[in-house]
Write a protein that holds these residues in place. Structure first.
Motif, PDB file in Angstrom:
ATOM      1  N   GLY A   1     113.332 -90.605  77.025  1.00  0.00           N
ATOM      2  CA  GLY A   1     114.564 -90.566  75.960  1.00  0.00           C
ATOM      3  C   GLY A   1     114.512 -91.776  75.182  1.00  0.00           C
ATOM      4  O   GLY A   1     114.653 -91.310  73.802  1.00  0.00           O
ATOM      5  N   PHE A   2     114.035 -92.723  75.275  1.00  0.00           N
ATOM      6  CA  PHE A   2     113.748 -93.948  74.582  1.00  0.00           C
ATOM      7  C   PHE A   2     112.552 -93.574  73.582  1.00  0.00           C
ATOM      8  O   PHE A   2     112.879 -93.716  72.366  1.00  0.00           O
ATOM      9  CB  PHE A   2     113.385 -95.167  75.486  1.00  0.00           C
ATOM     10  N   ALA A   3     111.781 -93.163  74.010  1.00  0.00           N
ATOM     11  CA  ALA A   3     110.598 -92.760  73.087  1.00  0.00           C
ATOM     12  C   ALA A   3     110.886 -91.791  72.193  1.00  0.00           C
ATOM     13  O   ALA A   3     110.609 -91.775  70.839  1.00  0.00           O
ATOM     14  CB  ALA A   3     109.388 -92.161  73.957  1.00  0.00           C
ATOM     15  N   LEU A   4     111.699 -90.838  72.293  1.00  0.00           N
ATOM     16  CA  LEU A   4     112.187 -89.631  71.641  1.00  0.00           C
ATOM     17  C   LEU A   4     113.078 -90.218  70.445  1.00  0.00           C
ATOM     18  O   LEU A   4     112.876 -90.026  69.304  1.00  0.00           O
ATOM     19  CB  LEU A   4     112.960 -88.553  72.404  1.00  0.00           C
ATOM     20  N   ARG A   5     113.968 -91.370  70.854  1.00  0.00           N
ATOM     21  CA  ARG A   5     114.750 -92.001  69.982  1.00  0.00           C
ATOM     22  C   ARG A   5     113.971 -92.991  68.907  1.00  0.00           C
ATOM     23  O   ARG A   5     114.168 -92.952  67.687  1.00  0.00           O
ATOM     24  CB  ARG A   5     115.992 -92.659  70.524  1.00  0.00           C
ATOM     25  N   VAL A   6     112.841 -93.559  69.434  1.00  0.00           N
ATOM     26  CA  VAL A   6     112.007 -94.350  68.593  1.00  0.00           C
ATOM     27  C   VAL A   6     111.344 -93.311  67.630  1.00  0.00           C
ATOM     28  O   VAL A   6     111.387 -93.642  66.480  1.00  0.00           O
ATOM     29  CB  VAL A   6     110.930 -95.016  69.303  1.00  0.00           C
ATOM     30  N   VAL A   7     110.741 -92.115  68.024  1.00  0.00           N
ATOM     31  CA  VAL A   7     109.961 -91.211  67.099  1.00  0.00           C
ATOM     32  C   VAL A   7     111.376 -90.762  66.134  1.00  0.00           C
ATOM     33  O   VAL A   7     110.952 -90.805  64.954  1.00  0.00           O
ATOM     34  CB  VAL A   7     109.781 -90.072  67.970  1.00  0.00           C
ATOM     35  N   GLY A   8     112.433 -90.482  66.419  1.00  0.00           N
ATOM     36  CA  GLY A   8     113.665 -90.068  65.608  1.00  0.00           C
ATOM     37  C   GLY A   8     113.995 -91.167  64.691  1.00  0.00           C
ATOM     38  O   GLY A   8     114.332 -91.178  63.665  1.00  0.00           O
ATOM     39  N   GLY A   9     113.971 -92.578  65.180  1.00  0.00           N
ATOM     40  CA  GLY A   9     114.219 -93.838  64.305  1.00  0.00           C
ATOM     41  C   GLY A   9     113.220 -93.950  62.916  1.00  0.00           C
ATOM     42  O   GLY A   9     113.621 -94.101  61.925  1.00  0.00           O
ATOM     43  N   SER A  10     111.846 -93.784  63.413  1.00  0.00           N
ATOM     44  CA  SER A  10     110.994 -94.085  62.412  1.00  0.00           C
ATOM     45  C   SER A  10     109.636 -93.685  63.019  1.00  0.00           C
ATOM     46  O   SER A  10     109.017 -94.277  64.007  1.00  0.00           O
ATOM     47  CB  SER A  10     110.866 -95.647  62.131  1.00  0.00           C
ATOM     48  N   ALA A  11     108.953 -92.775  62.486  1.00  0.00           N
ATOM     49  CA  ALA A  11     107.646 -92.380  62.940  1.00  0.00           C
ATOM     50  C   ALA A  11     106.725 -93.273  62.747  1.00  0.00           C
ATOM     51  O   ALA A  11     105.850 -93.465  63.510  1.00  0.00           O
ATOM     52  CB  ALA A  11     107.406 -91.143  62.158  1.00  0.00           C
TER      53      ALA A  11
ATOM     54  N   VAL B   1     120.514 -87.453  81.937  1.00  0.00           N
ATOM     55  CA  VAL B   1     119.686 -88.333  82.408  1.00  0.00           C
ATOM     56  C   VAL B   1     118.481 -88.923  81.801  1.00  0.00           C
ATOM     57  O   VAL B   1     118.072 -90.084  81.508  1.00  0.00           O
ATOM     58  CB  VAL B   1     119.537 -87.959  84.016  1.00  0.00           C
ATOM     59  N   VAL B   2     117.760 -87.609  81.443  1.00  0.00           N
ATOM     60  CA  VAL B   2     116.350 -88.195  80.783  1.00  0.00           C
ATOM     61  C   VAL B   2     116.626 -88.683  79.592  1.00  0.00           C
ATOM     62  O   VAL B   2     115.876 -89.766  79.369  1.00  0.00           O
ATOM     63  CB  VAL B   2     115.851 -86.714  80.479  1.00  0.00           C
ATOM     64  N   LEU B   3     117.689 -88.379  78.674  1.00  0.00           N
ATOM     65  CA  LEU B   3     117.763 -88.953  77.149  1.00  0.00           C
ATOM     66  C   LEU B   3     118.303 -90.473  77.623  1.00  0.00           C
ATOM     67  O   LEU B   3     117.872 -91.341  76.695  1.00  0.00           O
ATOM     68  CB  LEU B   3     118.906 -87.907  76.460  1.00  0.00           C
TER      69      LEU B   3
ATOM     70  N   GLY C   1     124.986 -68.526  86.121  1.00  0.00           N
ATOM     71  CA  GLY C   1     124.253 -69.242  84.879  1.00  0.00           C
ATOM     72  C   GLY C   1     125.343 -70.460  84.168  1.00  0.00           C
ATOM     73  O   GLY C   1     124.438 -71.354  83.759  1.00  0.00           O
ATOM     74  N   LEU C   2     126.441 -70.493  84.493  1.00  0.00           N
ATOM     75  CA  LEU C   2     127.226 -71.687  84.067  1.00  0.00           C
ATOM     76  C   LEU C   2     126.765 -72.856  85.091  1.00  0.00           C
ATOM     77  O   LEU C   2     126.500 -74.024  84.460  1.00  0.00           O
ATOM     78  CB  LEU C   2     128.636 -71.538  84.673  1.00  0.00           C
ATOM     79  N   ALA C   3     126.074 -72.798  86.404  1.00  0.00           N
ATOM     80  CA  ALA C   3     125.833 -73.800  87.098  1.00  0.00           C
ATOM     81  C   ALA C   3     124.353 -74.202  86.421  1.00  0.00           C
ATOM     82  O   ALA C   3     123.950 -75.474  86.401  1.00  0.00           O
ATOM     83  CB  ALA C   3     125.363 -73.400  88.505  1.00  0.00           C
ATOM     84  N   VAL C   4     123.374 -73.099  86.011  1.00  0.00           N
ATOM     85  CA  VAL C   4     122.327 -73.419  85.495  1.00  0.00           C
ATOM     86  C   VAL C   4     122.351 -74.478  84.151  1.00  0.00           C
ATOM     87  O   VAL C   4     121.783 -75.273  83.967  1.00  0.00           O
ATOM     88  CB  VAL C   4     121.528 -72.137  85.000  1.00  0.00           C
ATOM     89  N   SER C   5     123.270 -73.845  83.327  1.00  0.00           N
ATOM     90  CA  SER C   5     123.433 -74.841  82.088  1.00  0.00           C
ATOM     91  C   SER C   5     124.163 -76.293  82.353  1.00  0.00           C
ATOM     92  O   SER C   5     123.627 -77.048  81.461  1.00  0.00           O
ATOM     93  CB  SER C   5     124.199 -74.249  81.025  1.00  0.00           C
ATOM     94  N   LEU C   6     125.051 -76.254  83.368  1.00  0.00           N
ATOM     95  CA  LEU C   6     125.525 -77.493  83.634  1.00  0.00           C
ATOM     96  C   LEU C   6     124.353 -78.521  84.107  1.00  0.00           C
ATOM     97  O   LEU C   6     124.374 -79.569  83.929  1.00  0.00           O
ATOM     98  CB  LEU C   6     126.625 -77.664  84.605  1.00  0.00           C
ATOM     99  N   SER C   7     123.664 -77.873  84.809  1.00  0.00           N
ATOM    100  CA  SER C   7     122.439 -78.825  85.624  1.00  0.00           C
ATOM    101  C   SER C   7     121.574 -79.109  84.499  1.00  0.00           C
ATOM    102  O   SER C   7     121.129 -80.259  84.284  1.00  0.00           O
ATOM    103  CB  SER C   7     121.810 -77.952  86.509  1.00  0.00           C
ATOM    104  N   LEU C   8     121.175 -78.197  83.615  1.00  0.00           N
ATOM    105  CA  LEU C   8     120.207 -78.688  82.661  1.00  0.00           C
ATOM    106  C   LEU C   8     120.986 -79.603  81.507  1.00  0.00           C
ATOM    107  O   LEU C   8     120.432 -80.605  81.100  1.00  0.00           O
ATOM    108  CB  LEU C   8     120.041 -77.655  81.583  1.00  0.00           C
ATOM    109  N   ALA C   9     122.365 -79.629  81.531  1.00  0.00           N
ATOM    110  CA  ALA C   9     122.990 -80.707  80.448  1.00  0.00           C
ATOM    111  C   ALA C   9     122.857 -81.996  81.297  1.00  0.00           C
ATOM    112  O   ALA C   9     122.439 -83.025  80.529  1.00  0.00           O
ATOM    113  CB  ALA C   9     124.259 -80.190  80.497  1.00  0.00           C
TER     114      ALA C   9
END
Lengths: 308, 358
Positions: free
Chosen positions: B227-237, B219-221, B206-214
């Motif tokens: 990741g960029f789109a998510l931050r734009v949404v967070g910055g201003s809808a 990378v995605v964020l 399970g450690l390997a699973v959680s490290l991979s997901l992190a």
């Protein structure tokens, strides 16, 4: 059923009695949160304050033999935590949601740490007033044994209403909460008002906590609060930032919270946990029903940021 | 405080000083929290040096301590991600515990109908079921926020309590193994389906699973348009809508992914540690997740580091209890102090960056 059976009345009576007991801490913590939010701040940390108040109240009641001294010290402990929240949130750019959550961790941590030796001993509880003195049915009398703090809570709702709407200090508090610019223009000490409002909220949450350990359920344990401090935030939104509404909402939540134990009391046990979740489900349902996407918080104080 | 005003009055290289400060302040904050904690345990009649020594020893002092720390860190990474991912979109979701226990429950029962199957698909099925249920649970908070204007902090917390109630209801009723007497549990997961211990590390997979997901989250964020789109949404809808992003879908998607992380954490706890779903799953992962995410400033790789630190602190709690008789909650007090000090330091650092930039 024995000779003093009250038949079908048992359930509504159990819910009523339970509602009065369960709602009391909600009344204190929600009116406390309301005062804080009226100043434009939100204190999510009342959960920790509640636990700390419950522990401090129990400890002092046990050591001094006086439950009312316990209530007083619970209020003082709550005030100290309110002061801490108030000061920390006065630092510019600090996130008050995160501070609130960190004070939940710290408050419950301190309460569990200092309260460890209190799980065994029995502290003198707060006395209750028998409202059912007129009744010859013992179960009815028992159901209507009401703690004095319940009446203090009801009075508090009206006192806070008068304070907010009819006094100069109340006006100052509302101004600070509605518009920081206007408050500054009028020369109001914005930070000081918010700190005092957060302290007042802390006192009431601490007293609400002392009710948990000194009256109902009436002993110190680590599972005492189960989210009531955080539910207060939802309750204040539901009450649209009005103290009399907060009183009504607390009674409603208390009634929902009494459902599980009341049903268990008459022998319905199958859905015990689900009925215990009734206040949370009710809160969620009410929030869904009472907010709208267009104007989620129409009555909220202007400086209060529920969505950041 | 005097050093801060001193920095502000240095005109030569204000930006450099501010950058140094934003590293130095959190370190100072942890030191301050440690000092307050030292005073606290000293008041309680304990020698602070002994306490700190035991914390280091119990968390990181031996290979056994490291194994304990690492297996505690595995779920902490995931509940941290469950707070950090929606935080990128401006959401404060704090009910990780509910998604975790329901995910654990799903993981515990999903393989029961399949006896004698191959292990790997069953292990994947458990993680998938946990992630799916957790995702649905948090997704609900996202939907309520976007379509009904319900504050997601409060709704996720309420959902957490409701989820725990459903968990109790099912583990003590419909899904209960009659053989579990004093501690109501689900039927045990078939031993061959359990996540294996990784050779050489001595910690479950399970450690390997959680490290991979992190790592994937990092990378995605950081490097993708998502990741960029998510931050734009967070910055201003509003801005996000203007540039054509489907805000509702991004917000709800982020909630679902976050809930999935918490659900997988629950499934891992069941599939690697407990072997069954019972009340041992309810140990306050919800608050730990918030702590981990905020301390790591919502950065996935920093979450791994913080999870190790918190995991080590939690691992040392039992040593403190055995050697000094200190209650479990000792480490909760320490965590609370660290949390408060780091948050305030962070705010001061931000403020300084702004004043020096001007």
């Amino acid at each position: 059923m024995d000779g003093t059976s009250i038949g079908w009345l048992a359930l509504p009576l159990a819910i009523l009695g339970g509602a009065i007991r369960v709602s009391t801490p909600f009344i204190f913590v929600s009116i406390g949160e309301l005062i804080t939010e009226k100043s434009g701040r939100i204190n999510l940390g009342l959960e920790g304050t509640l636990m700390l108040g419950a522990m401090a109240g129990y400890a002092i009641s046990y050591l001094s033999g006086s439950p009312w001294l316990g209530v007083l010290s619970a209020g003082l402990a709550g005030m100290a935590f309110g002061l801490l929240h108030g000061l920390l949130c006065s630092v510019k750019r600090v996130n008050d949601t995160a501070i609130g959550i960190s004070l939940i961790v710290l408050g419950t941590g301190l309460a569990f740490f200092l309260g460890k030796p209190l799980i065994e001993p029995k502290a003198p509880p707060l006395p209750s007033i028998a409202l059912g003195f007129w009744s010859s049915v013992p179960r009815m009398r028992a159901a209507l044994d009401v703690n004095a703090l319940f009446f203090v809570g009801i009075a508090l709702a009206f006192v806070v209403y008068v304070f907010l709407n009819r006094t100069g200090w109340g006006l100052m508090l509302r101004t600070v909460g509605d518009s920081e610019d206007a408050a500054r223009a009028l020369g109001f000490p914005v930070l000081r008002v918010r700190i005092v409002a957060t302290m007042a909220g802390g006192i009431l949450a601490g007293i609400g906590g002392s009710f948990l350990s000194l009256s109902y359920p009436g002993s110190w344990s680590e599972g005492l609060s189960s989210g009531q401090g955080i539910m207060a935030v939802a309750l204040v939104i539901f009450a649209r930032w009005r103290s009399i509404n907060a009183l009504g909402a607390s009674l409603l939540f208390g009634g929902a919270g009494a459902l599980g134990p009341a049903l268990q009391g008459i022998g319905v046990t199958g859905y015990y946990y689900l009925f215990n979740a009734a206040p949370y489900i009710l809160t969620l349902a009410i929030m869904v029903a009472s907010t709208s996407r267009a104007a989620p918080f129409a009555d909220a104080p202007g400086e209060l940021k529920l969505h950041r | 405080m005097s050093s801060i005003s001193g920095i502000e009055s240095v005109p030569s290289n204000p930006l450099g000083n501010a950058a140094q400060l934003s590293v130095a302040l959190p370190v100072l904050a942890v030191l301050l929290a440690s000092a307050i904690f030292a005073a606290f345990v000293a008041l309680y009649g304990q020698n602070p040096a002994t306490v700190f020594g035991l914390i280091v020893q119990g968390g990181f002092g031996s290979s056994f301590a490291w194994q304990d720390t690492l297996s505690r860190a595995a779920p902490l990474v995931l509940v941290g991600l469950a707070v950090a991912i929606p935080a990128q979109a401006g959401l404060v979701i704090i009910g990780g515990e509910g998604a975790l226990v329901l995910g654990g429950l799903a993981g515990a029962v999903v393989t029961l109908p399949f006896a004698g199957a191959h292990a790997l698909p069953m292990q994947l099925l458990m993680l998938l079921a946990g992630g799916l249920i957790g995702g649905l649970w948090f997704g609900l908070a996202g939907v309520l926020r976007q379509y009904r204007g319900v504050n997601e902090t409060i709704s996720s917390l309420l959902l957490s309590y409701i989820g725990i109630a459903i968990f109790h209801h099912l583990t003590e009723g419909l899904l209960r193994d009659p053989a579990s007497l004093d501690k109501p549990s689900t039927h045990p997961v078939e031993p061959s389906y359990m996540l294996p211990v990784m050779p050489g590390v001595g910690v479950h997979a399970g450690l390997a699973v959680s490290l991979s997901l992190a790592t994937i989250a990092h990378v995605v964020l950081r490097y993708t348009r998502w990741g960029f789109a998510l931050r734009v949404v967070g910055g201003s809808a509003r801005v996000a809508r203007m540039i054509g992003l489907a805000v509702n879908r991004w917000i709800i998607g982020a909630s679902v992914v976050a809930g999935g992380m918490a659900g997988i954490a629950g499934a891992i706890e069941v599939a690697a540690v407990q072997g069954t779903a019972n009340s041992s799953l309810i140990v306050g992962y919800g608050y730990s997740g918030i702590l981990v995410a905020f301390l790591a400033r919502h950065q996935p790789l920093a979450i791994v580091a913080v999870a190790l630190l918190i995991g080590g602190m939690q691992a040392s709690a039992s040593l403190l209890q055995r050697r000094l008789g200190l209650p479990d909650a000792t480490m909760l007090v320490f965590q609370g102090l660290i949390f408060v000090c780091v948050l305030v330091a962070d705010a001061i650092a931000q403020q300084l960056r702004e004043t020096t930039r001007r």
